[in-house]
Write a protein that holds these residues in place. Sequence first.
Motif, PDB file in Angstrom:
ATOM      1  N   THR A  33      -8.212  -1.773  81.397  1.00  0.00           N
ATOM      2  CA  THR A  33      -8.796  -2.210  82.653  1.00  0.00           C
ATOM      3  C   THR A  33      -8.235  -1.315  83.741  1.00  0.00           C
ATOM      4  N   ILE A  34      -9.147  -0.699  84.505  1.00  0.00           N
ATOM      5  CA  ILE A  34      -8.770   0.317  85.485  1.00  0.00           C
ATOM      6  C   ILE A  34      -9.384  -0.045  86.832  1.00  0.00           C
ATOM      7  N   ARG A  35      -8.560  -0.002  87.880  1.00  0.00           N
ATOM      8  CA  ARG A  35      -9.073  -0.215  89.239  1.00  0.00           C
ATOM      9  C   ARG A  35      -9.140   1.139  89.934  1.00  0.00           C
ATOM     10  N   VAL A  36     -10.281   1.436  90.522  1.00  0.00           N
ATOM     11  CA  VAL A  36     -10.478   2.685  91.268  1.00  0.00           C
ATOM     12  C   VAL A  36     -10.703   2.306  92.724  1.00  0.00           C
ATOM     13  N   THR A  37      -9.827   2.797  93.608  1.00  0.00           N
ATOM     14  CA  THR A  37      -9.934   2.535  95.041  1.00  0.00           C
ATOM     15  C   THR A  37     -10.197   3.861  95.737  1.00  0.00           C
ATOM     16  N   LEU A  38     -11.274   3.914  96.501  1.00  0.00           N
ATOM     17  CA  LEU A  38     -11.679   5.146  97.178  1.00  0.00           C
ATOM     18  C   LEU A  38     -11.647   4.954  98.690  1.00  0.00           C
ATOM     19  N   ALA A  39     -10.962   5.848  99.377  1.00  0.00           N
ATOM     20  CA  ALA A  39     -10.903   5.833 100.840  1.00  0.00           C
ATOM     21  C   ALA A  39     -12.292   6.137 101.404  1.00  0.00           C
ATOM     22  N   PRO A  40     -12.528   5.848 102.663  1.00  0.00           N
ATOM     23  CA  PRO A  40     -13.826   6.146 103.276  1.00  0.00           C
ATOM     24  C   PRO A  40     -14.250   7.591 103.008  1.00  0.00           C
ATOM     25  N   GLY A  41     -15.479   7.766 102.509  1.00  0.00           N
ATOM     26  CA  GLY A  41     -16.026   9.094 102.262  1.00  0.00           C
ATOM     27  C   GLY A  41     -15.426   9.855 101.090  1.00  0.00           C
ATOM     28  N   ASP A  42     -14.518   9.268 100.340  1.00  0.00           N
ATOM     29  CA  ASP A  42     -13.853   9.946  99.221  1.00  0.00           C
ATOM     30  C   ASP A  42     -14.881  10.361  98.170  1.00  0.00           C
ATOM     31  N   PRO A  43     -14.904  11.647  97.778  1.00  0.00           N
ATOM     32  CA  PRO A  43     -15.875  12.104  96.792  1.00  0.00           C
ATOM     33  C   PRO A  43     -15.545  11.672  95.363  1.00  0.00           C
ATOM     34  N   GLY A  44     -14.371  11.104  95.147  1.00  0.00           N
ATOM     35  CA  GLY A  44     -13.976  10.699  93.805  1.00  0.00           C
ATOM     36  C   GLY A  44     -13.532  11.890  92.976  1.00  0.00           C
ATOM     37  N   ALA A  45     -13.375  11.660  91.676  1.00  0.00           N
ATOM     38  CA  ALA A  45     -12.919  12.710  90.758  1.00  0.00           C
ATOM     39  C   ALA A  45     -14.003  13.772  90.595  1.00  0.00           C
ATOM     40  N   PRO A  46     -13.600  15.000  90.276  1.00  0.00           N
ATOM     41  CA  PRO A  46     -14.601  16.033  89.990  1.00  0.00           C
ATOM     42  C   PRO A  46     -15.362  15.662  88.711  1.00  0.00           C
ATOM     43  N   PRO A  47     -16.456  16.363  88.402  1.00  0.00           N
ATOM     44  CA  PRO A  47     -17.206  16.049  87.181  1.00  0.00           C
ATOM     45  C   PRO A  47     -16.276  15.981  85.968  1.00  0.00           C
ATOM     46  N   HIS A  48     -16.474  14.924  85.174  1.00  0.00           N
ATOM     47  CA  HIS A  48     -15.578  14.649  84.052  1.00  0.00           C
ATOM     48  C   HIS A  48     -16.311  13.842  82.990  1.00  0.00           C
ATOM     49  N   ARG A  49     -15.607  13.557  81.912  1.00  0.00           N
ATOM     50  CA  ARG A  49     -16.120  12.647  80.886  1.00  0.00           C
ATOM     51  C   ARG A  49     -14.988  11.712  80.468  1.00  0.00           C
ATOM     52  N   HIS A  50     -15.387  10.595  79.874  1.00  0.00           N
ATOM     53  CA  HIS A  50     -14.431   9.593  79.412  1.00  0.00           C
ATOM     54  C   HIS A  50     -14.458   9.549  77.884  1.00  0.00           C
ATOM     55  N   PRO A  51     -13.339   9.175  77.246  1.00  0.00           N
ATOM     56  CA  PRO A  51     -13.278   9.189  75.780  1.00  0.00           C
ATOM     57  C   PRO A  51     -14.052   8.057  75.107  1.00  0.00           C
ATOM     58  N   GLY A  52     -14.495   7.089  75.882  1.00  0.00           N
ATOM     59  CA  GLY A  52     -15.260   5.976  75.318  1.00  0.00           C
ATOM     60  C   GLY A  52     -16.055   5.300  76.409  1.00  0.00           C
ATOM     61  N   PRO A  53     -16.853   4.308  76.047  1.00  0.00           N
ATOM     62  CA  PRO A  53     -17.696   3.646  77.032  1.00  0.00           C
ATOM     63  C   PRO A  53     -16.890   2.809  78.015  1.00  0.00           C
ATOM     64  N   LEU A  54     -17.490   2.607  79.174  1.00  0.00           N
ATOM     65  CA  LEU A  54     -16.866   1.720  80.153  1.00  0.00           C
ATOM     66  C   LEU A  54     -17.937   0.857  80.803  1.00  0.00           C
ATOM     67  N   PHE A  55     -17.507  -0.318  81.178  1.00  0.00           N
ATOM     68  CA  PHE A  55     -18.357  -1.303  81.829  1.00  0.00           C
ATOM     69  C   PHE A  55     -17.618  -1.678  83.096  1.00  0.00           C
ATOM     70  N   GLY A  56     -18.268  -1.561  84.254  1.00  0.00           N
ATOM     71  CA  GLY A  56     -17.565  -1.772  85.510  1.00  0.00           C
ATOM     72  C   GLY A  56     -18.299  -2.672  86.475  1.00  0.00           C
ATOM     73  N   TYR A  57     -17.568  -3.058  87.500  1.00  0.00           N
ATOM     74  CA  TYR A  57     -18.063  -3.970  88.526  1.00  0.00           C
ATOM     75  C   TYR A  57     -17.525  -3.503  89.870  1.00  0.00           C
ATOM     76  N   VAL A  58     -18.410  -3.287  90.830  1.00  0.00           N
ATOM     77  CA  VAL A  58     -17.985  -2.869  92.162  1.00  0.00           C
ATOM     78  C   VAL A  58     -17.524  -4.116  92.912  1.00  0.00           C
ATOM     79  N   THR A  59     -16.258  -4.112  93.317  1.00  0.00           N
ATOM     80  CA  THR A  59     -15.669  -5.275  93.989  1.00  0.00           C
ATOM     81  C   THR A  59     -15.723  -5.167  95.503  1.00  0.00           C
TER      82      THR A  59
END
Length: 136
Positions: A33-59
Amino acid sequence: MSTEHAHLPPGVEVIATLPEAAPRIPAGAEARTIRVTLAPGDPGAPPHRHPGPLFGYVTQGEILFELEGQPPRVVKAGEALFEPGGDVIHYQGANNLPDAQSQLVVTMFAPPGTPVLTVVSAEELAERRHLRVGRP
């Protein structure tokens, strides 16, 4: 509400169900379980891939979400998202709001010891450019 979820106690709500995710979970995977917090206007991580599937919810806020083979879309607080992981490139996971923080919580299923994400090289991005929807 479906009859399948009619028995849930007050205050418990199924937001999203994705039965087709199960076959994508690698054998022996652990759940993270991973929480991602992005500051205003944050572009996030550069293009990438994950080793398996993920299911998420925007809080909180709005996430500009783009996967290879799909057009970019905005996922707002209270909405769910799915990413198959593996070979699929995750192009964007940006904060879509210039003046407020955005946050999402994801559960990823991945082989133990694998990195949460692997950045994709510029060379590979160029080779797979034709798989990106809505981009030149």
